[in-house]
Design an enzyme around this catalytic site. Structure first.
Site, PDB file in Angstrom:
ATOM      1  N   ASP A  64     -10.809   2.343  -2.778  1.00  0.00           N
ATOM      2  CA  ASP A  64     -11.269   2.105  -1.411  1.00  0.00           C
ATOM      3  C   ASP A  64     -12.791   2.096  -1.352  1.00  0.00           C
ATOM      4  O   ASP A  64     -13.365   1.746  -0.328  1.00  0.00           O
ATOM      5  CB  ASP A  64     -10.714   3.181  -0.474  1.00  0.00           C
TER       6      ASP A  64
ATOM      7  N   ASP B 207       0.838  -1.203   0.000  1.00  0.00           N
ATOM      8  CA  ASP B 207       0.000   0.000   0.000  1.00  0.00           C
ATOM      9  C   ASP B 207       0.873   1.252   0.000  1.00  0.00           C
ATOM     10  O   ASP B 207       2.073   1.204   0.281  1.00  0.00           O
ATOM     11  CB  ASP B 207      -0.903  -0.032   1.236  1.00  0.00           C
TER      12      ASP B 207
HETATM   13  C1  GLA Z   1      -5.613   2.170   2.325  1.00  0.00           C
HETATM   14  C2  GLA Z   1      -6.048   0.987   1.490  1.00  0.00           C
HETATM   15  C3  GLA Z   1      -7.091   0.190   2.254  1.00  0.00           C
HETATM   16  C4  GLA Z   1      -6.526  -0.252   3.575  1.00  0.00           C
HETATM   17  C5  GLA Z   1      -6.015   0.944   4.365  1.00  0.00           C
HETATM   18  C6  GLA Z   1      -5.272   0.524   5.609  1.00  0.00           C
HETATM   19  O1  GLA Z   1      -6.625   3.089   2.452  1.00  0.00           O
HETATM   20  O2  GLA Z   1      -6.527   1.388   0.258  1.00  0.00           O
HETATM   21  O3  GLA Z   1      -7.509  -0.919   1.503  1.00  0.00           O
HETATM   22  O4  GLA Z   1      -5.487  -1.176   3.360  1.00  0.00           O
HETATM   23  O5  GLA Z   1      -5.140   1.744   3.581  1.00  0.00           O
HETATM   24  O6  GLA Z   1      -4.768   1.606   6.301  1.00  0.00           O
END
Ligand code: GLA
Length: 732
Positions: free
Chosen positions: A544, A474
């Site tokens: 997300d 990420d």
């Molecule tokens: C980002 C990712 C999510 C999750 C969060 C965790 O927003 O896109 O899927 O993994 O971080 O902090």
């Protein structure tokens, strides 16, 4: 097919199965001009398209109008300073501040295959041919090698440039773009993919206007705001008809994708690293390699363009394409930071019961992280939460038939972390300023080898500590304070690109040390959903926002350039955590089916009926998902346009199976079935509708269409599966 040079005409001809691209050498000086790019044409003399018989003429004929020539000629790789005032691909500056640069043809080479680009994502493989044209600036001693690769099985041309300082003095490149197209003769619309966090990739289409227009990022990542992609489609082009050009950048940092009509109405479209803030110093003998750009031209409208990109990415860019894509459950929206060993194991047990293959432990397992405020950079297991670490969890999961995946955010450091306390200088920062925080974190300076080594040591130790088969990499903020202490004064214009190179190097190391690992990239969802990252990871977390109805438009926009096989798509909790909408479990499953499938919810909190539906969804994913991920996609109706329903059709490459995902987004009062003509079937083959047993020819389904029944209420969905019936007699 392939590449040929006609010495009499002085024309290079590049052919893909359905397109032709022509480049001409002009005048004794050797200007390089783009003659034609479009549908495949026979070997006609096409130099007339350069309009050299019209004023302002070539400089040899009218030396007094050199500047006017520069400002209208369709340069193959335009340079700045002589009088071409459109966006250039190349700008070079001498130590004295001289800014004129000109390129003239020197020599060329045509060879089978394609060379890799060191340190950069690059297309590969299969039957392909490459043309390398060497041009030079005689005053600066700059040599530019333009590379073009054509593939025998896809209508894509890859371009990049290698710029070498062969002079005696240092130079600074202040623009080094990857590709340029000149288009005219039609009214064109510009299509870009703008977006935002949780709203990635709306398809934005508008007529090309005067001035410079397009997409860009200066955020250090390809960004949520614009995807590194641009299309120009003739005004009358539709989803399946008309001429459409696409340009996709195999890169993950700052970019410019821009269209600009000139005074004569020719459109110059350029794609490359954004020149703003860019400056690359070349000592004598040094070279700069631009990232690669992929170009598509299709006569089958935007759908044809998308399918060419999909085939190209799947066959020639995504190295992990053949890797098994686990069905998974992710702990993020299931538990956020609130989990321990027992809760994860309970989730794993539910996964095992339902037949889900993988449990991903998302954010919150390391350092002393309980919320966003700490521990990025401290990649060791919090034993208070997970006693026995990943080894114990992995073994216990393995005993019940579930595999283990892990989330990390390797490019980041929290101010409250052991790493930051030990090495505050590891964060990107501008001298004299406290670096700007975002999501309460700083960005590590990946331009520095010791920082990369430190991060890599931690990642690899985690992966070696337990049977981890999947890593979600990420990256949750944009780059600010892009200043590298590793670079001397006057070279900070290199920092942003060097950061991206550092990122690529890290992921390359990971792939070579852990070849079986399934890597999924993520950047707060789709903030780095680009062809650069797809070279390293076969899938990317698309957004997300996993809510099914919003996902219709997000996945539609993403699919304009990228294949469904690259999109992480999960069934998420209801009401949605991002937009509070509630949608049926079944619809959520149908919408996620097209991508890399999983669950983004707490399996322990599902109703018995929902939980009981999972094995059926997984069976659909196993049987029908590959049709979306490996087949041809046809967008038949778009919720983003008609606001009532959405229809995506996928047809297996051998045309033996077609799957239609239909979503009635809004229920309307007019209660008649909807007639939807299909596409992509073999006209004379018989296809049976699995629901009804109705059998008709492909032509019948495509022209007559399928009648979709009125569904009961909003957000309802239906899968229509058509199976090719062997033996044409059946069904009549
Ligand atoms: C980002 C990712 C999510 C999750 C969060 C965790 O927003 O896109 O899927 O993994 O971080 O902090």
């Amino acid at each position: 097919m392939g590449i040929a040079y006609d010495p009499r005409e002085r024309v290079f001809r590049l052919d893909t199965p359905h397109t032709t691209y022509l480049i001409g050498i002009v005048d004794a000086e050797g200007f390089l001009g783009q003659i034609y790019y479009g549908p495949r044409i026979p070997a006609d003399p096409m130099r007339y398209l350069l309009r050299l018989e019209e004023p302002p003429y070539a400089p040899s004929r009218e030396p007094g109008e050199r500047v006017s020539f520069y400002d209208t000629f369709p340069f193959e790789y335009p340079a700045w300073g002589g009088g071409d005032f459109r966006e250039p691909c190349l700008r070079a500056e001498t130590a004295e501040g001289g800014r004129r640069c000109e390129l003239f043809y020197q020599s060329h080479e045509i060879f089978a295959g394609k060379k890799p680009l060191e340190g950069l994502p690059a297309a590969f493989g299969g039957e392909c041919t490459t043309l390398a044209i060497r041009c030079a600036d005689p005053v600066l001693g700059l040599q530019v090698c333009l590379s073009y690769t054509v593939f025998e099985d896809v209508d894509v041309i890859c371009r990049s440039a290698r710029i070498e300082n062969q002079g005696a003095a240092p130079l600074t490149l202040t623009a080094a773009l990857s590709a340029c197209l000149t288009l005219d003769g039609r009214d064109f619309d510009l299509i870009t993919l703008p977006g935002a966090w949780a709203h990635e990739w709306r398809i934005d289409r508008r007529p090309v206007a005067s001035g410079r227009q397009g997409a860009f990022s200066l955020r250090g990542i390809s960004s949520h705001q614009f995807n590194p992609f641009l299309a120009l489609a003739e005004h009358t082009a539709t989803r399946e008809q008309g001429l459409a050009y696409g340009m996709c950048f195999l890169y993950s940092g700052n970019f410019l994708a821009q269209a600009e009509p000139d005074a004569c109405g020719k459109i110059r479209a350029v794609l490359g690293i954004h020149p703003e803030g860019f400056g690359w110093r070349l000592e004598p003998g040094e070279a700069f390699q631009t990232p690669e750009a992929a170009l598509v031209c299709s006569e089958q409208g935007l759908g044809g363009m998308s399918r060419s990109f999909h085939d190209f990415f799947r066959r020639h860019l995504i190295r992990g394409q053949g890797k098994h894509r686990y069905s998974l459950v992710n702990s993020w929206e299931a538990a956020y930071f609130d989990f321990d060993h027992d809760r994860l194991l309970a989730l794993g047990q539910k996964a095992a019961e339902a037949g889900i293959e993988l449990l991903v432990v998302d954010d919150g397992w390391f350092g002393h992280r309980e919320d966003e405020t700490s521990s990025l950079g401290d990649w060791y297991v919090n034993e208070k939460k997970l006693p026995g670490g990943f080894r114990r969890l992995g073994e216990e999961l393995s005993a019940i038939g579930v595999k283990l995946g892990v989330w990390m955010e390797p490019e980041m450091v929290s101010p409250d972390s052991d790493l930051y306390r030990a090495h505050p200088d590891y964060a990107l920062q501008t001298p004299g300023w406290a670096p700007a925080q975002s999501r309460k974190q700083y960005v590590l300076d990946l331009t520095r080898r010791e920082v990369r080594d430190c991060v890599y040591g931690q990642i690899s130790a985690v992966l070696r500590s337990a049977p981890i088969v999947y890593l979600k990499w990420d990256m949750n903020r944009v780059l600010s304070d892009v200043f590298s202490s590793a670079l001397p004064a006057g070279r900070q214009g290199e920092a942003a690109h060097r950061y991206t190179l550092g990122l690529y190097e890290l992921q390359e190391r990971l792939l070579s040390d852990f070849p079986d690992l399934l890597l999924e990239n993520c950047c707060s969802g789709g903030g780095r959903f680009d062809a650069g990252m797809l070279y390293y990871s076969p899938q990317i977390w698309t957004s997300d926002n996993a809510e099914a109805i919003d996902r219709l438009t997000i996945q539609e926009g993403t699919a304009l350039a990228y294949p469904f096989s690259s999109m992480g798509a999960h069934v998420a909790a209801c009401p949605s955590h991002t937009n509070c909408r509630s949608t049926p479990f079944r619809t959520r499953g149908h919408v996620a089916l097209a991508g890399c499938f999983g669950y983004e919810l707490d399996l322990c909190k599902l109703t018995p009926a929902e939980f009981a539906a999972i094995p059926g969804q997984l069976a659909e994913y196993r049987e029908l998902g590959p049709v979306f991920r490996d087949g041809d996609a046809y967008r038949l109706a778009s919720y983003s346009e008609n606001r009532s329903h959405d229809a995506l059709l996928a047809v297996r490459k051998d045309r033996s199976l077609a799957v239609l995902c239909y979503v009635q987004v809004v229920s309307r009062a007019q209660r008649r079935s909807l007639r939807l003509p299909l596409a992509g079937l073999e006209p004379l083959r018989q296809y049976r509708d699995r629901r009804t047993g109705e059998t008709r020819s492909g032509a019948g389904w495509m022209h007559g269409g399928v009648l979709l029944p009125v569904l009961e209420g909003d957000h309802q969905s239906l899968l229509v599966v058509l199976e090719g019936v062997d033996g044409a007699a059946e069904g009549g």
